[in-house]
Design an enzyme around this catalytic site. Structure first.
Site, PDB file in Angstrom:
ATOM      1  NE  ARG A 134      52.271 -12.570 -50.371  1.00 48.87           N
ATOM      2  CZ  ARG A 134      53.377 -11.913 -50.718  1.00 48.87           C
ATOM      3  NH1 ARG A 134      54.546 -12.529 -50.704  1.00 48.87           N
ATOM      4  NH2 ARG A 134      53.325 -10.641 -51.055  1.00 48.87           N
ATOM      5  CG  ASP A 173      56.507  -8.884 -60.583  1.00 41.25           C
ATOM      6  OD1 ASP A 173      57.444  -9.024 -59.771  1.00 41.25           O
ATOM      7  OD2 ASP A 173      55.403  -9.442 -60.431  1.00 41.25           O
ATOM      8  CG  HIS A 231      50.759  -7.889 -54.768  1.00 43.78           C
ATOM      9  ND1 HIS A 231      50.338  -7.795 -53.457  1.00 43.78           N
ATOM     10  CD2 HIS A 231      52.124  -7.927 -54.728  1.00 43.78           C
ATOM     11  CE1 HIS A 231      51.399  -7.772 -52.667  1.00 43.78           C
ATOM     12  NE2 HIS A 231      52.497  -7.848 -53.410  1.00 43.78           N
ATOM     13  CB  CYS A 279      56.386  -5.312 -56.421  1.00 44.69           C
ATOM     14  SG  CYS A 279      56.607  -6.979 -57.086  1.00 44.69           S
TER      15      CYS A 279
HETATM   16  N1   CP Z   1      56.440  -7.047 -52.998  1.00 47.86           N
HETATM   17  C1   CP Z   1      56.067  -8.002 -52.142  1.00 47.86           C
HETATM   18  O1   CP Z   1      54.884  -8.328 -51.964  1.00 47.86           O
HETATM   19  O2   CP Z   1      57.113  -8.562 -51.466  1.00 47.86           O
HETATM   20  P1   CP Z   1      57.061  -9.834 -50.513  1.00 47.86           P
HETATM   21  O3   CP Z   1      56.806 -11.039 -51.374  1.00 47.86           O
HETATM   22  O4   CP Z   1      58.412  -9.878 -49.863  1.00 47.86           O
HETATM   23  O5   CP Z   1      55.958  -9.659 -49.523  1.00 47.86           O
HETATM   24  N1  NVA Z   2      54.521 -11.626 -59.226  1.00 44.38           N
HETATM   25  C1  NVA Z   2      55.261 -11.931 -58.030  1.00 44.38           C
HETATM   26  C2  NVA Z   2      55.131 -10.837 -57.014  1.00 44.38           C
HETATM   27  C3  NVA Z   2      55.882 -11.053 -55.745  1.00 44.38           C
HETATM   28  C4  NVA Z   2      55.675  -9.961 -54.740  1.00 44.38           C
HETATM   29  C5  NVA Z   2      54.789 -13.263 -57.457  1.00 44.38           C
HETATM   30  O1  NVA Z   2      53.586 -13.508 -57.431  1.00 44.38           O
HETATM   31  O2  NVA Z   2      55.638 -14.048 -57.049  1.00 44.38           O
END
Ligand code: CP
Ligand code: NVA
Length: 323
Positions: free
Chosen positions: A119, A241, A146, A281
């Protein structure tokens, strides 16, 4: 006449072995369906308490440069349930955070691990990592994609609706990482997808163009509009989101003003198909991108969607990492 050659299950499986998972667009429609079927099977086994240790002895490294609840826990539990192990590697604690190169890190870790989940911020970071890595690299979120989330989303939609091709999904808000992967995923499975977003916050044009092209073969109609009501009309799936993603915290106040007309609320949902499902999400901000009434209401499937991260990722790990 050009004939399309149908691949056997074995060929699809072989094709996925050792592959990276950086974007959903890099996977074929067949591969996505294969992954979803595998996820359904693995979910069944887990619910029945039947052991399914397809990755016995395998080790996944998980590098996090941003916070996470779902991704971290679901990938770790996925490896444990498959008989393997997962290592949490915060970029603050490893030398990557002190300037060791991405390439050196990737080369070294490939000597210990069977796969790496990352990540990070820029998508080019994961591309560079994957280029230098001899083991599969999985995207656990970048600023622009994602894909692991979208496997879970497709699984959730499939569980509720029974099919994907021809469904109508609508997304409201920022043309961000989640939106990009949804666009790519929808195009691949033939699900119509409309994104309603304010000017200046549209998804990447190249992703839209490519998805529209893919849609010509799968039947998916991909659209971008500024009108949320238009997007919501007869939609089977409503998705949103956060308005400010990780790394955009300082834009929060400005974004709250811009995105307010795109809130998923009771008034907007009236326009959807009466059996619509609501997805997010998570993490969510109640009162911003979605009202409490909608996210905690009877149409919301957000907790099932979060649980499905586990099942979808088990399928992904099994297919990419197995011998
Ligand atoms: N939806 C998602 O990726 O959640 P986290 O940021 O908690 O991993
Ligand atoms: N768009 C959000 C998704 C988190 C799971 C972010 O990147 O923070």
């Amino acid at each position: 006449m050009i004939q399309s050659i149908q691949k056997t299950d074995k060929e699809i499986e072989e094709g996925m072995k050792g592959k990276d998972f950086l974007t959903i667009g890099e996977f074929t429609t067949d591969e996505i369906h294969y992954l979803l079927n595998e996820a359904v099977e693995l979910k069944k086994l887990q619910k029945q308490g039947v052991p399914h240790e397809a990755l016995k002895g395998k080790i996944l490294g998980m590098i996090f440069e941003k916070s996470s609840t779902r991704t971290r826990v679901s990938f770790e539990v996925a490896m444990l349930q498959l008989g393997g192990h997962a290592l949490f590697l915060s970029s603050k604690d490893i030398q990557l955070g002190r300037g060791e190169t991405i390439e050196d890190t990737a080369h070294v870790l490939a000597g210990y691990l069977d796969g790496v989940m990352i990540r990070t911020f820029g998508h080019e970071t994961i591309e560079r990592f994957a280029h230098a890595s001899s083991v599969p690299v999985i995207n656990g979120l970048t600023d622009t994609h994602h894909p692991a989330q979208i496997l879970a989303d497709l699984l959730t939609i499939l569980e509720h609706k029974g099919y994907l091709n021809g469904l109508k999904a609508a997304y409201f808000g920022d043309g961000n990482n989640v939106a990009h992967s949804l666009i790519e995923g929808a195009a691949k499975v033939g699900m119509h997808f409309t994104i309603a977003c304010p000017k200046g916050y549209e998804p990447d044009e190249a992703i839209i163009t490519k998805a529209k092209e893919v849609g010509k073969t799968t039947g998916a109609i991909i659209q971008v509009t500024e009108d949320p009501i238009d997007a919501a009309k007869d939609a089977d799936v409503l998705i949103t989101d956060v308005w400010a993603s990780m790394g955009q915290e300082e834009e929060q106040a400005e974004r709250e003003g811009v995105f307010e007309p795109y809130q998923v609320n009771e008034e907007l949902c009236i326009n959807a198909n009466k059996n619509y499902i609501f997805m997010h999400c998570l993490p969510a901000h109640r009162g911003e991108e979605v009202t409490e009434g909608i996210i905690d209401g009877s149409h919301s499937v957000v907790y099932q969607e979060a649980e499905n991260r586990l099942h979808a990722q088990k399928a992904l790990l099994k297919l990419l990492l197995k011998n």
